[in-house]
Design an enzyme around this catalytic site. Structure first.
Site, mmCIF file in Angstrom:
data_model
loop_
_atom_site.group_PDB
_atom_site.id
_atom_site.type_symbol
_atom_site.label_atom_id
_atom_site.label_comp_id
_atom_site.label_asym_id
_atom_site.label_seq_id
_atom_site.Cartn_x
_atom_site.Cartn_y
_atom_site.Cartn_z
ATOM 1 N N PRO A 2 -0.081 22.781 40.163
ATOM 2 C CA PRO A 2 -0.957 21.906 40.965
ATOM 3 C C PRO A 2 -1.153 22.463 42.373
ATOM 4 C CG PRO A 2 0.793 20.649 39.879
ATOM 5 C CD PRO A 2 1.126 22.102 39.699
ATOM 6 N N GLU A 3 -2.384 22.406 42.844
ATOM 7 C CA GLU A 3 -2.705 22.832 44.202
ATOM 8 C C GLU A 3 -3.156 21.604 45.000
ATOM 9 O OE1 GLU A 3 -5.182 26.370 44.244
ATOM 10 O OE2 GLU A 3 -4.412 26.985 42.309
#
Ligand SMILES: [Zn+2]
Length: 294
Positions: A2-3
């Site tokens: 996840p960013e």
């Protein structure tokens, strides 16, 4: 992994679904994540109310009353899940189960256990080592070309690696760094210190645009990322280069190339991003890409 857009999606949903709720109990799996979950966590959380859910870069800050914050990172595969009162769910790899007084549940699931759950006095957050070394968050402080250029001055680091360096700009990872450089028309292998002012302006503009679009699309799902209600993000169909090796560039038809930089895959179009003759703005038509399932 996840960013920023995925973490921001989780933040917004947690803010809507659990802010104002009071914790009745917490149960831990006993397994360690990136670091051990403090054994005192259930006792310290009991009776506290969630007052705010904030985010810095890829960190979630779940703020409780009486000067305590849960500092959380999703790592490779972490997920926060909200369970409605009475909802029954059987899931493996759940390492913390928070139950609120109204019956709502909040679980932290993490298959690969690179995630983080840490308790920090809210007043000490600024000194927490995880947060202290981060560069500016590009949503809270939208980057400018001049600002990025100043940070990159003299750097021999490849611009793709530079954009992923959390000490310089905090929140971009492999997906969005690749997308930003394609949209800005820049070869990901160029030295960050060698970009012209106009090229940094293009990078800054595309960082702002990509993050806004990805947050609006609730992020990108590749493997494990889901929203707190278990839905995949929708932005994956808008990706122009990431995970599209050998598929045609939406702008020019050239096969997308995959290379490895700093042990991470980079995807780029050798035609749109090949030249050193200044910025070429890659404005792709908004046709949804066909994506490989994986
Ligand atoms: Zn192209």
């Amino acid at each position: 992994m996840p960013e920023l857009p995925e973490v921001e999606t989780v933040r917004r949903m947690l803010d809507e679904s659990v802010r104002g709720l009071t914790i009745r109990s917490v149960a831990l799996s006993g397994h360690r994540l990136r670091e051990p979950i403090p054994a005192t966590l259930p006792r310290r959380l009991r009776g506290r109310t969630i007052e705010r859910v904030e985010r810095t870069a890829k960190y979630l800050l779940i703020g409780l009353d009486r000067d305590l914050t849960i500092l959380s990172h999703l790592g490779m595969s972490g997920r926060w899940l909200v369970l409605s009162p009475g909802q029954r769910l059987t899931l493996p790899h759940v390492h913390a189960r928070i139950r609120f007084t109204d019956g709502t549940g909040l679980w932290f699931q993490d298959v690969r256990r690179f995630g983080l759950l840490r308790l920090v006095p809210t007043a000490d957050l600024g000194r927490d080592p995880a947060l202290a070394r981060l560069g500016p968050d590009p949503v809270a402080e939208p980057p400018t070309g001049a600002g990025l250029r100043a940070v990159a001055r003299g750097s021999r680091m490849a611009v793709k690696t530079f954009l992923m360096d959390q000490r310089r700009i905090a929140g971009l990872g492999n997906i969005y760094a690749s997308e930003v450089l394609h949209r800005a028309g820049l070869d990901p292998r160029r030295h960050a210190g060698g970009l012209a002012p106009g090229e940094w302006e293009a990078v800054a503009a595309e960082i702002r645009a990509v993050l806004a679009e990805a947050i609006a699309g609730m992020g990108t799902t590749f493997s494990t990322y889901r929203t707190v209600w278990g839905e995949p993000g929708r932005y994956g169909e808008s990706l122009r280069v990431y995970d599209r090796a050998n598929e045609p560039c939406h702008r020019c038809g050239t096969p997308i190339r995959r290379i490895v930089q700093g042990q991470r895959s980079t995807f780029y179009c050798p035609s749109c991003q090949g030249g050193r003759s200044g910025p070429r703005r890659a404005r792709a038509p908004r046709t949804p890409a066909t994506r490989r399932a994986r």
